[in-house]
Motif scaffolding. Structure first.
Motif, PDB file in Angstrom:
ATOM      1  N   THR A  22       0.840  -1.190   0.000  1.00  0.00           N
ATOM      2  CA  THR A  22       0.000   0.000   0.000  1.00  0.00           C
ATOM      3  C   THR A  22       0.879   1.245   0.000  1.00  0.00           C
ATOM      4  O   THR A  22       2.075   1.190   0.347  1.00  0.00           O
ATOM      5  N   ARG A  24       0.598   3.689   2.030  1.00  0.00           N
ATOM      6  CA  ARG A  24       0.966   3.941   3.422  1.00  0.00           C
ATOM      7  C   ARG A  24       2.141   3.068   3.845  1.00  0.00           C
ATOM      8  O   ARG A  24       3.054   3.520   4.545  1.00  0.00           O
ATOM      9  N   HIS A  27       5.461   4.343   2.511  1.00  0.00           N
ATOM     10  CA  HIS A  27       5.871   5.552   3.236  1.00  0.00           C
ATOM     11  C   HIS A  27       6.466   5.192   4.591  1.00  0.00           C
ATOM     12  O   HIS A  27       7.537   5.693   4.965  1.00  0.00           O
ATOM     13  N   THR A 112      -0.877  -1.361  10.132  1.00  0.00           N
ATOM     14  CA  THR A 112      -1.260  -0.990   8.775  1.00  0.00           C
ATOM     15  C   THR A 112      -1.570  -2.265   7.993  1.00  0.00           C
ATOM     16  O   THR A 112      -0.733  -3.168   7.933  1.00  0.00           O
TER      17      THR A 112
END
Length: 263
Positions: A22, A24, A27, A112
């Motif tokens: 993903t 996210r 990152h 996450t």
């Protein structure tokens, strides 16, 4: 999730392909000072998202207490710590055991999600696992061998009796035995798909039936990192019993779905 410093990030690494992470996840990986990852299941291409200055720790030879000790030590040193798990943290990731220990140590944490291996496998072979008038349920389960004890109420026979699509994790070494259990409910001709290291360069896809998939698995020498999909939904394109979704039925009255003020 108490505790000072940066929270420990548990991040689903997906099925292996770096481009299935993903946004996210990429990152968070790039921001981490310490990245712990499961070397047995993870394609190293995922680690290319790490900062050049990050320390990486392969956890495949560490026990849970050793893993958590490294996490706590790094977090208390003011470092950003990230724990990658294969697939999605909600399935067979041991996250619950790790965060229980972090709670006891007063260390903050966050989770996450990631792409699950079963979802990636279904996409790779081009099948929806729920098909109208065939099956509307999916059972995600695993088997017991040299692993955590399964509750008595969660036998494979009981799940198979529902007729749902079955997704078997951590089960590849017991394929023959499991197919014998499933045959009485799903039938010997029921479609089965096995995907090894889905989305990774070493990916292998085996297609067969309950009657013959064990032969194919043994011939391929698969011993780990594979997911097994079993069910009639896997042949729905040729299934005369398959129906169509009520949601998109042309005969459905959609007038109540129109928003006020739209034309």
């Amino acid at each position: 999730m108490s505790g000072g410093g940066y929270p420990v990030e548990f991040v689903g690494a997906g099925p292996g392909a770096a481009d299935l992470l993903t946004v996210r996840a990429t990152h968070l990986i790039s921001q981490a000072d310490v990245v712990l990852y499961p070397g047995t299941y993870l394609d190293h291409a995922v680690l290319e998202n790490c900062s050049p200055t990050a320390s990486t720790v392969d956890t495949q030879f560490l026990d849970l207490d050793s893993i958590v000790a490294r996490i706590v030590e790094a977090q208390r040193s003011g470092l950003r710590v990230l724990r990658l798990v294969s697939g999605d943290p909600s399935l067979y990731s041991a996250v619950s055991e790790q965060v229980r220990r972090l709670d006891a140590a007063g260390v903050a944490w966050a989770i996450t999600p990631g792409v699950s291996a079963y979802a990636a496998a279904a996409a790779r072979v081009g099948h929806e696992l729920t098909v109208p008038l065939v099956t509307q349920s999916v059972v995600l389960t695993r088997t017991q061998q040299q692993s955590t004890v399964m509750p008595e109420s969660e036998s494979l026979a009981a799940f198979a009796a529902t007729g749902a699509t079955l997704v078997l994790h951590l089960a590849i070494t017991r394929t023959r035995e499991l197919m014998m259990q499933i045959e009485t409910t799903h039938g010997p001709d029921c479609p089965v798909v096995v995907v090894y290291r889905v989305s990774q360069p070493q990916e292998i896809i085996l297609r067969g039936t309950v009657a013959d998939i064990a032969d194919r698995v043994e011939a391929a020498g698969l011993r780990q990192a594979a997911v097994i999909l079993v069910g009639r939904a896997l042949s729905e394109r040729a299934n005369p019993c398959a129906g169509e979704s009520h949601l998109y039925d042309a005969r459905r009255d959609r007038s109540h779905l129109r928003r006020q003020g739209t034309r």
